[in-house]
Design a protein around this motif. Structure first.
Motif, PDB file in Angstrom:
ATOM      1  N   ALA A 181       0.839  -1.201   0.000  1.00 52.46           N
ATOM      2  CA  ALA A 181       0.000   0.000   0.000  1.00 52.46           C
ATOM      3  C   ALA A 181       0.870   1.246   0.000  1.00 52.46           C
ATOM      4  CB  ALA A 181      -0.911   0.011   1.223  1.00 52.46           C
ATOM      5  N   ARG A 182       0.368   2.299  -0.616  1.00 50.09           N
ATOM      6  CA  ARG A 182       1.039   3.590  -0.572  1.00 50.09           C
ATOM      7  C   ARG A 182      -0.004   4.689  -0.519  1.00 50.09           C
ATOM      8  NH1 ARG A 182       4.206   5.058  -5.973  1.00 50.09           N
ATOM      9  NH2 ARG A 182       3.966   7.179  -5.189  1.00 50.09           N
ATOM     10  N   ALA A 183       0.380   5.805   0.028  1.00 43.54           N
ATOM     11  CA  ALA A 183      -0.517   6.947   0.151  1.00 43.54           C
ATOM     12  C   ALA A 183      -0.339   7.897  -1.019  1.00 43.54           C
ATOM     13  CB  ALA A 183      -0.248   7.689   1.459  1.00 43.54           C
ATOM     14  N   ALA A 184      -1.431   8.582  -1.377  1.00 46.11           N
ATOM     15  CA  ALA A 184      -1.383   9.642  -2.388  1.00 46.11           C
ATOM     16  C   ALA A 184      -2.283  10.775  -1.915  1.00 46.11           C
ATOM     17  CB  ALA A 184      -1.850   9.124  -3.744  1.00 46.11           C
ATOM     18  N   VAL A 185      -1.714  11.954  -1.794  1.00 42.68           N
ATOM     19  CA  VAL A 185      -2.528  13.107  -1.406  1.00 42.68           C
ATOM     20  C   VAL A 185      -3.308  13.569  -2.629  1.00 42.68           C
ATOM     21  CG1 VAL A 185      -2.517  15.459  -0.518  1.00 42.68           C
ATOM     22  CG2 VAL A 185      -0.872  13.781   0.357  1.00 42.68           C
TER      23      VAL A 185
ATOM     24  N   PHE B 296      -2.277  10.973 -10.378  1.00 39.98           N
ATOM     25  CA  PHE B 296      -2.257   9.920 -11.394  1.00 39.98           C
ATOM     26  C   PHE B 296      -0.924   9.897 -12.144  1.00 39.98           C
ATOM     27  CE2 PHE B 296      -6.824   9.576 -10.781  1.00 39.98           C
ATOM     28  CZ  PHE B 296      -7.084   8.246 -11.098  1.00 39.98           C
ATOM     29  N   SER B 297      -0.378  11.059 -12.450  1.00 38.80           N
ATOM     30  CA  SER B 297       0.889  11.138 -13.165  1.00 38.80           C
ATOM     31  C   SER B 297       2.025  10.550 -12.335  1.00 38.80           C
ATOM     32  CB  SER B 297       1.192  12.601 -13.520  1.00 38.80           C
ATOM     33  OG  SER B 297       2.435  12.711 -14.178  1.00 38.80           O
ATOM     34  N   ALA B 298       2.060  10.885 -11.053  1.00 39.19           N
ATOM     35  CA  ALA B 298       3.115  10.374 -10.185  1.00 39.19           C
ATOM     36  C   ALA B 298       3.023   8.860 -10.036  1.00 39.19           C
ATOM     37  CB  ALA B 298       3.026  11.044  -8.815  1.00 39.19           C
ATOM     38  N   LEU B 299       1.806   8.334  -9.933  1.00 41.03           N
ATOM     39  CA  LEU B 299       1.632   6.894  -9.810  1.00 41.03           C
ATOM     40  C   LEU B 299       2.117   6.175 -11.074  1.00 41.03           C
ATOM     41  CD1 LEU B 299      -1.880   6.869  -8.121  1.00 41.03           C
ATOM     42  CD2 LEU B 299       0.267   6.141  -7.066  1.00 41.03           C
TER      43      LEU B 299
ATOM     44  N   THR C  43     -12.057  12.355 -10.955  1.00 40.62           N
ATOM     45  CA  THR C  43     -11.445  11.054 -10.679  1.00 40.62           C
ATOM     46  C   THR C  43     -11.663  10.107 -11.853  1.00 40.62           C
ATOM     47  OG1 THR C  43     -11.847  11.351  -8.299  1.00 40.62           O
ATOM     48  CG2 THR C  43     -11.368   9.120  -9.067  1.00 40.62           C
ATOM     49  N   VAL C  44     -12.898  10.064 -12.348  1.00 40.50           N
ATOM     50  CA  VAL C  44     -13.219   9.190 -13.474  1.00 40.50           C
ATOM     51  C   VAL C  44     -12.467   9.621 -14.729  1.00 40.50           C
ATOM     52  CG1 VAL C  44     -15.081   8.479 -15.022  1.00 40.50           C
ATOM     53  CG2 VAL C  44     -15.445   8.476 -12.551  1.00 40.50           C
ATOM     54  N   LYS C  45     -12.422  10.906 -14.986  1.00 42.73           N
ATOM     55  CA  LYS C  45     -11.730  11.425 -16.173  1.00 42.73           C
ATOM     56  C   LYS C  45     -10.287  10.940 -16.234  1.00 42.73           C
ATOM     57  CE  LYS C  45     -10.137  15.831 -18.181  1.00 42.73           C
ATOM     58  NZ  LYS C  45     -10.252  17.324 -18.091  1.00 42.73           N
ATOM     59  N   HIS C  46      -9.579  11.096 -15.130  1.00 38.18           N
ATOM     60  CA  HIS C  46      -8.165  10.722 -15.132  1.00 38.18           C
ATOM     61  C   HIS C  46      -7.975   9.218 -14.998  1.00 38.18           C
ATOM     62  CE1 HIS C  46      -6.478  14.737 -15.486  1.00 38.18           C
ATOM     63  NE2 HIS C  46      -7.560  15.126 -14.827  1.00 38.18           N
ATOM     64  N   ALA C  47      -8.928   8.538 -14.401  1.00 39.36           N
ATOM     65  CA  ALA C  47      -8.879   7.069 -14.395  1.00 39.36           C
ATOM     66  C   ALA C  47      -9.023   6.533 -15.805  1.00 39.36           C
ATOM     67  CB  ALA C  47      -9.981   6.514 -13.495  1.00 39.36           C
ATOM     68  N   VAL C  48      -9.979   7.078 -16.566  1.00 41.80           N
ATOM     69  CA  VAL C  48     -10.178   6.642 -17.946  1.00 41.80           C
ATOM     70  C   VAL C  48      -8.913   6.880 -18.761  1.00 41.80           C
ATOM     71  CG1 VAL C  48     -11.417   7.145 -20.091  1.00 41.80           C
ATOM     72  CG2 VAL C  48     -12.692   6.847 -17.958  1.00 41.80           C
ATOM     73  N   ARG C  49      -8.303   8.039 -18.622  1.00 38.11           N
ATOM     74  CA  ARG C  49      -7.074   8.321 -19.377  1.00 38.11           C
ATOM     75  C   ARG C  49      -5.991   7.302 -19.058  1.00 38.11           C
ATOM     76  NH1 ARG C  49      -6.274  14.956 -19.360  1.00 38.11           N
ATOM     77  NH2 ARG C  49      -8.035  15.423 -20.748  1.00 38.11           N
ATOM     78  N   ALA C  50      -5.833   6.976 -17.775  1.00 35.48           N
ATOM     79  CA  ALA C  50      -4.822   5.996 -17.384  1.00 35.48           C
ATOM     80  C   ALA C  50      -5.151   4.614 -17.935  1.00 35.48           C
ATOM     81  CB  ALA C  50      -4.715   5.942 -15.862  1.00 35.48           C
ATOM     82  N   MET C  51      -6.427   4.261 -17.919  1.00 34.18           N
ATOM     83  CA  MET C  51      -6.833   2.926 -18.364  1.00 34.18           C
ATOM     84  C   MET C  51      -6.795   2.786 -19.879  1.00 34.18           C
ATOM     85  SD  MET C  51      -9.862   2.159 -15.619  1.00 34.18           S
ATOM     86  CE  MET C  51      -9.455   2.063 -13.865  1.00 34.18           C
TER      87      MET C  51
END
Length: 251
Positions: free
Chosen positions: A54-58, A71-74, A121-129
């Protein structure tokens, strides 16, 4: 219990409540989990309690620059999520009210976090996926967005109704690119978000009296449904609404 082995999951609002229970359960099922929360100290403590996977993300979901940066850092660290649970939200007890009595500021604060924050959240999740060839997005809905359960919570109910519509639209738009989007609808679930109800015996009894199974939900009740949707067992589920509400929507 390894249905999520090899997957990376990001859960917003994961420092406490439903989000934390989901993160803990996902980790038990073999996933790496990202504890995303605007409270960095609490997120770090939760990640430490879960362990090495597990890791934290602010992340302040109402601020697109914060969401995009997380999302970019992950992705840069090899933690691009296969699963995103858009769970973070607010319910402004004592301020939300019937429409004629509702202050515009309370409306805006609620919509900014619950609906706009979920959208971001969804917007950037979709881009990553899209870059990864697919994934699973799970939204936390509410009975208040489906029926008259939230008649005294205009802003909250409207924000959750918007989330339900958002899920269906995004599911339809990206199904052919391997991205699934579903909504889990908890009934009254006892977390720190609803202390105003859980600390008032009369209010608590009134709402539990409308749940056929006769009890409040727990965060663990919700986590099990989300494991299914995050896993390959849920591969044919998209655009759906899953009620985990003790039968509340049957009455």
């Amino acid at each position: 219990m390894t249905r999520l082995q090899g997957k990376t999951a990001l859960i917003t609002g994961a420092a406490t409540g439903i989000g934390r229970a989901v993160a803990e359960r996902f980790a038990q099922e073999g996933a790496r989990v990202v504890i995303a929360d605007r409270d960095g100290e609490a997120a770090t403590a939760t990640a430490a309690a879960i362990g090495a996977g597990a890791r934290a993300a602010v992340m302040d979901i109402s601020d697109e620059s914060s969401v995009a940066a997380a999302f970019s850092a992950l992705a840069a660290d090899g933690w691009r999520p296969d699963v995103v649970v858009a769970n973070a939200g607010v319910q402004l007890f004592g301020h939300d009210a019937p429409a004629a009595e509702l202050d515009l500021d309370v409306w805006r604060r609620t919509i900014d976090v619950n609906l706009t924050g979920t959208f971001l959240t969804v917007k950037h999740a979709v881009r990553a996926m899209l870059a990864a060839g697919g994934g699973s997005i799970i939204l936390t809905g509410s009975p208040t967005g489906l029926n008259g359960e939230g008649r005294d919570f205009t802003a909250y109910s409207a924000s959750k109704a918007g989330i339900h519509g958002l899920a269906r639209t995004v599911a339809a738009a990206y199904a052919d690119r391997g991205i699934r989007v579903n909504t889990v609808v908890p009934a009254y679930t006892e977390t720190s978000l609803v202390t105003a109800i859980s600390s008032d015996p009369e209010s608590r009894a009134a709402i539990i009296g409308r749940i056929p199974l006769g009890r409040a939900g727990t965060p663990d009740d919700i986590a099990g449904a989300m494991v299914f949707l995050a896993s390959d067992d849920g591969a044919f589920a998209t655009g759906a609404t899953f009620a985990v509400d003790g039968g509340m929507t049957t009455i």
